[in-house]
Design a protein around this motif. Structure first.
Motif, PDB file in Angstrom:
ATOM      1  N   ALA A   1       0.822  -1.214   0.000  1.00  0.00           N
ATOM      2  CA  ALA A   1       0.000   0.000   0.000  1.00  0.00           C
ATOM      3  C   ALA A   1       0.851   1.258   0.000  1.00  0.00           C
ATOM      4  O   ALA A   1       0.366   2.346  -0.348  1.00  0.00           O
TER       5      ALA A   1
ATOM      6  N   ARG B   1       0.341   4.948  -6.271  1.00  0.00           N
ATOM      7  CA  ARG B   1      -0.817   4.462  -7.032  1.00  0.00           C
ATOM      8  C   ARG B   1      -0.548   4.481  -8.534  1.00  0.00           C
ATOM      9  O   ARG B   1      -1.270   3.864  -9.314  1.00  0.00           O
TER      10      ARG B   1
ATOM     11  N   LYS C   1      -4.826  -5.382  -5.070  1.00  0.00           N
ATOM     12  CA  LYS C   1      -5.910  -5.445  -4.085  1.00  0.00           C
ATOM     13  C   LYS C   1      -7.047  -6.334  -4.572  1.00  0.00           C
ATOM     14  O   LYS C   1      -7.599  -7.139  -3.802  1.00  0.00           O
TER      15      LYS C   1
END
Length: 657
Positions: free
Chosen positions: A591, A595, A604
């Motif tokens: 995480a 992105r 995910k």
């Protein structure tokens, strides 16, 4: 380590070994590079042999120099072969003060020369004799250039490898290429091979090996052969030098590294830019033989496993040059755009653009290729191959399948530990699967010799252990073997790399944990640490494929996509928050990746369907990414960690001496 020569005009004339080493340490403020296990004079060597167990003397020096105990097999080898060299040296016409060296490490490689002798010719010129020692008593013809079958290590089945004369010659060429004291000092190198248990049989001395025997004479079993070796030594070394030349070579300046990209034009013209040694030679000749016998009815697939710095790309480009020179329709294939772009840029002016673009191609261009339309496809960084091709990843079926389908001979260079995205499927098992479906004859080979990270196999083993990629015995690392440092700020990291960028071969890279903000706002910075006053942009605001060679890109930060498959002299690595230390171990945090990073895009969603398998895959990708980044440097790697515990974790695993 040439500061001593720089500061006082010349390296001090050799006195006693301990005295001279102490002088050198005083001048430089640090230890010598410990390239050689044992050095002395003929008189000292014979005294150690006659009055002490020479294998114990060497083993003690080995432990002092390397921090490791010598294997029993190695000690037996020293006892036998050094005893034979003692017999050779018992000649009053061989000066007592010639230099003797045992287990001499060639700079920037993991290779060691068994035995060296130094002195002066009749014209007072420095001469170095290189002796490759073997205990073989039998061998078998290979049929491939410079290769022979023998029981290497003394036990087990015969293995194909370099002929001892080729080996001695190649080590001499390596030494001349890397060591300035040899290259600039007018030193004559005289390689030879001594197989003291081997009787002439028209195998070891077969005519097919004549070119290499002429460059590195072969001496075999018996008093007549021993006399020939003595004559060889006396011809080249007329006067002793108290091992002065050996000392100067051990402590001489390392010449600038030869980069593959800088040498590619000469390689494609047939020039010998790199000497292939040991397992590289085996892989090269085996791949050439596979391509020669391949046909549509007899497909060949060669799988070459090799870690960072083992010469995969060097062998691949050499294969391209040799196969195209023989008129075989061949291409160099790479999923990574960066190596192809760098090679093409280096070829500007020496080859037409159309020729370059036809030789160096991407991995997604074989979807509609005819079956067996190519004689050979040489696939570098094959672990990066994808299933689908095209800009949107929606074309074709499987790149491994398409390449094997298109070629009579497909040669894959692979390192499963450099799989760095969820899309990478080109691991060795996948290649084997498709090879069997095409009924191809499969040849499995391995490149193990280390030519990056200053030749430090220990650094790579330590890195694998530290990053949790595989368990090894290397729990700590002595940075004397390779310039590895953990620094306390990104400013210090970038400053160190900038200082070492004199040849435009040092860069800073990072894990992809920061968004590419400057893509929309060129004035913005992407990687920022306000507490240190540090702000840099990703290399991605330019043609990222050429970032590693652009003269002003030292101010930017690269990522895995623009450096994998390429090499630097020094690399600085920012380990981001995707890899942290907790409770004595390392933890990956996907995480924390940006992105915008495509490497683990969709993880995910995959984790919801298959959390266990996805978690393992993503964890390995993050670890592999930093392993790849931290092995780009040929001479050094400096690291800054955003996680303080990670910094302490690495520092604790650096040997205090």
């Amino acid at each position: 380590m040439a500061q001593a020569a720089d500061q006082c005009g010349q390296v001090p004339r050799r006195q006693g070994e301990g005295e001279q080493q102490e002088v050198f340490r005083t001048l430089t403020g640090k230890r010598g590079r410990d390239l050689i296990v044992y050095q002395g004079t003929k008189a000292k060597f014979l005294d150690d042999h006659d009055n002490r167990d020479i294998e114990d003397v060497i083993a003690t020096r080995y432990l002092q120099r390397t921090g490791r105990y010598a294997p029993h097999a190695e000690m037996r080898s020293w006892k036998a072969s050094l005893g034979e060299m003692a017999k050779v040296l018992r000649d009053r016409d061989i000066p007592d003060d010639i230099g003797i060296g045992v287990e001499f490490g060639i700079p920037q490689t993991s290779k060691r020369i068994d035995f060296i002798l130094s002195g002066l010719s009749g014209e007072e010129k420095p001469n170095l004799i290189i002796v490759e020692l073997k205990q073989w008593s039998e061998a078998g013809l290979s049929g491939k250039d410079g290769l022979i079958f023998a029981r290497r290590g003394g036990t087990g089945p015969a293995q194909e490898g370099a002929h001892p004369c080729y080996q001695a010659w190649s080590y001499a060429a390596l030494l001349e290429g890397f060591n300035e004291a040899v290259h600039e000092g007018g030193v004559a190198l005289n390689p030879c091979a001594y197989l003291h248990n081997y009787v002439r049989d028209d195998v070891i001395d077969n005519g097919i090996y004549r070119p290499y025997i002429e460059m590195a004479p072969l001496f075999l079993k018996g008093e007549e052969e021993r006399a020939r070796l003595r004559a060889f030594i006396k011809r080249h070394v007329r006067k002793g030098d108290n091992a002065d030349l050996i000392f100067r070579i051990e402590n001489g300046r390392i010449r600038p590294s030869k980069m593959l990209a800088d040498s590619i034009a000469g390689m494609l013209k047939g020039n010998r830019e790199f000497v292939l040694v040991d397992d590289q030679k085996v892989v090269f000749e085996t791949a050439i033989a596979a391509a020669a016998k391949a046909s549509a009815k007899r497909k060949q697939v060669v799988i070459v496993r090799g870690g960072p710095g083992t010469g995969k790309s060097v062998v691949a480009v050499n294969l391209l040059a040799r196969l195209t020179g023989r008129g075989l329709v061949s291409k160099y294939v790479s999923k990574n755009a960066a190596p192809r772009a760098v090679y093409a840029a280096k070829l500007v002016g020496s080859e037409r653009r159309s020729v370059v673009s036809n030789l160096f191609v991407g991995s997604g261009g074989f979807i509609h290729a005819d079956a067996d339309g190519f004689d050979a496809l040489i696939v570098d960084e094959a672990h990066r191959l994808n299933e689908k091709s095209g800009l949107y990843g929606n074309l074709g079926e499987n790149q491994v399948k398409e390449i094997i389908h298109s070629a009579k001979c497909a040669i894959f260079f692979v390192d499963d530990d450099q799989i760095v995205t969820l899309s990478d499927i080109g691991h060795a098992g996948e290649i084997e699967k498709w090879a069997k479906r095409f009924n191809a004859e499969v040849t499995q080979l391995e490149l193990a010799s280390q030519f990056r990270c200053n030749g430090s196999d220990g650094y790579l083993a330590w890195l694998d252990n530290t990053l949790g990629i595989r368990e090894t015995a290397n729990e700590d690392f002595d940075p004397g073997a390779f310039d590895f440092r953990v620094v306390d700020s990104p400013v210090e990291l970038h400053s160190l790399i900038a200082e070492r960028n004199a040849n435009n071969k040092a860069r800073v890279v990072a894990g992809y944990c920061w968004d590419w903000t400057s893509k929309r706002d060129p004035r913005a910075y992407d990687i920022s640490f306000p507490e240190f006053g540090y702000a840099r942009r990703w290399n991605l605001d330019r043609d990222g494929s050429l970032w590693i060679m652009a003269p002003d890109s030292i101010d930017e930060v690269g990522c895995i996509h623009t450096c994998q498959g390429l090499e630097l002299d020094y690399v600085g690595v920012i380990i981001g928050p995707d890899l942290i230390a907790r409770d004595g171990g390392l933890v990956t945090r996907p995480a924390a990746r940006s992105r915008m990073d495509r490497s683990i895009r969709g993880w995910k969603a995959l984790a919801k369907r298959d959390p266990g398998s996805t978690g393992l895959r993503v964890d390995r990708i993050i670890r592999n990414t930093y392993r790849t980044l931290m092995t780009r440097g040929m001479k050094g790697c400096y690291v800054y960690c955003t996680d303080d515990a990670m910094r302490d974790h690495l520092k604790a695993r650096i040997s205090p001496h």
